[in-house]
Design an enzyme around this catalytic site. Sequence first.
Site: not given
Lengths: 401, 401
Positions: A44-45, A123, A125, A157, A182, A186
């Site tokens: 993830d980030d 992913k 975002d 996202s 998404r 969250d």
Amino acid sequence: MMNVILIFVNPCFPSDSENLFIDMADRLFEDGWKELGYVYVNIDDCWASMQRDAQGRLQPDPKRYSVGGGIHKLARYMHDRGLKLGIYGDMGTHTCGGYPGTPLDKIQIDAQTFADWEVDMLKYDGCYSNATEQEQGYPLMSKALNATGRPIGYSCSWPAYQGGLPPKVNYSQLGQICNLWRNYGDIQDSWDSVLRIVDWFFENQEVLAPAAGPGRWNDPDMLVVGDFGLSMDQSRAQMALWSIMAAPLFMSNDLRTISSGARNILQNKMAISINQDVLGIQGQRIVKEKSGIEVYWRPLSNNASALVFFSRRNDMPYRYTTSLRKLKYPTGSYKIFDVFSEKTATLKDSSDFVVSVNPTGVVMWYVSAPGKLHFHKFFRGGKPRGTEYDAAENALPYAFL
Amino acid sequence: MMNVILIFVNPCFPSDSENLFIDMADRLFEDGWKELGYVYVNIDDCWASMQRDAQGRLQPDPKRYSVGGGIHKLARYMHDRGLKLGIYGDMGTHTCGGYPGTPLDKIQIDAQTFADWEVDMLKYDGCYSNATEQEQGYPLMSKALNATGRPIGYSCSWPAYQGGLPPKVNYSQLGQICNLWRNYGDIQDSWDSVLRIVDWFFENQEVLAPAAGPGRWNDPDMLVVGDFGLSMDQSRAQMALWSIMAAPLFMSNDLRTISSGARNILQNKMAISINQDVLGIQGQRIVKEKSGIEVYWRPLSNNASALVFFSRRNDMPYRYTTSLRKLKYPTGSYKIFDVFSEKTATLKDSSDFVVSVNPTGVVMWYVSAPGKLHFHKFFRGGKPRGTEYDAAENALPYAFL
């Protein structure tokens, strides 16, 4: 692309990210997760260095990832074990965590970097980008990933940043450019958060369910089963409802310390099998009772289906009475497999049955195809009477995975 | 009266109440609960027949309790096993569930009936009564119970019906007439509900803590540990905070089917020992950090104390740094016993330490008396230097129960 099940590892907290991902990969490989389909390890980030390299490429934070190997080495580690590696990017100027983003002019170079690293999922975002940029950027990244020639799952996202609903969100377009997306905010590690997500997805099921299908999935965000905030009943409820939703199964827990209770839920073969059904049809809420009981239904391959009886009560286990006929099942005799108790039963559509549903819990069933009606005439008092079901026609599958 | 720990059984749902109470008594007796102090089995609302008998006495519902024995037989069953029986009444015209109440003119006869049945505790609820009646009724029931000559623990719902705070609620009077009292609304089987109760009790700690003491307890309502709504971390948090509050430990779960995780929490000897400390001083919240970490403190006998580090976060375990000095502990060296991990440590008041607190979870410590400073002079370079602690003075108690 088939639906994905994976583990999402948030590297913002620990400073030894590389070891963390390797630890998780080892657990997936050694503890029976991989065989069940949990094959992605997603970064993830917070993985990136604040500076791009001399060639303008993203590079991992040297404090977190060994220099001269970094992400590519991590990908190799996964591939050597039959696992896959996911990574995180953001189409704005910065990621949500403040790291370098991948805005429009960086899309091609970053897609190529990810492919060079042999990454298997991205992913993408949306922090620090506006609607106009997103309208260009998300399709552009799709093209750029495809242009690399490497199959890279693409998680967008975008809809979450545009409210998740038409007309602002175009789900036919999303289905063409992204593999999953998404739609909503969250998840937090709490039952309230799970309920908020369930409510939003099923209140908007008329719009969302048709958007999903093989290779294009709504993503209600991670499972928090095995984290800290859910009871066992609530954990079963999340697993059941995410399976009804055909949601990607992203774990978020620490596989080194997971309890046996949480592990049993996440490794439930029947729930995973329902989640991963080849038809890829997203299920719907079909009943909302005043008592707080709700019924969810998902059609499955082989003319079977899944049912979830969910209690929103907070007091006591509730005995809910209904019949398959009331749930709009066609006439027939059905085999039932209870996903969490592993009990089986046979049920005629017309028979009333009772399920005892725990507060904030579920009962989840796999329901076989209806047994066909056969006119086995039988005689009473010399006269032919009625019909019988052929039970052999709708047996439960011997193995689900 | 010592603080009570017991099981509350709600008989409104099942129709075979008598068997349910007997089952719970058998579990208390056979599964190690009784030895830990869980000795009361309390009947909640819905036990009574709609009609009083020919002599005007309350009588149990014959559908739920065998005639010609009823509650008295149940009390004998408890007493034969070293257990006690509690019962429920209401000072209005009806109970909250609509069964016959015990209004002013029925107080004497009902108190005598309860004593005749050899009941050991009465919860006296307040539905269908007004403030004026309550002002008469709650003291009157206290006198009537005392007049029977039988020791009957007296639990008053009075303050909960008057907002729980002065000037409407007179806690000195309550301490004189009741052994425990519900100050606030009913708990629900959810983390939200636990948080609401914790917030109310600690926001009003200046008023509530002084009201408590041996024989007079604030009752924040039942533990929901072992029911359906709490995660393991949340369950430990409720057990810890109820122990800090010197709250009566009322279980509400089904002892026949309790999980080992929930059982371990409810049977934690150190938590129970802190809850039941003989000084009976109710603890307080002493720190509220912006990070969502809160620190709770309760003074205990032998100059010891309990600390609870509680995380209101929903994301990740949080590493909280502090020192005993920052928590206003006097100079000294302390032995620490971690209630749930059962690890021990020694800590100087001035030493910074780090506790890792799970989201919606706690770390709970028993902290020994401070070791006294002794002037064991020691020499370095020929000169006498500083002081040392005498570690033997503040050892952890060998056994807590």
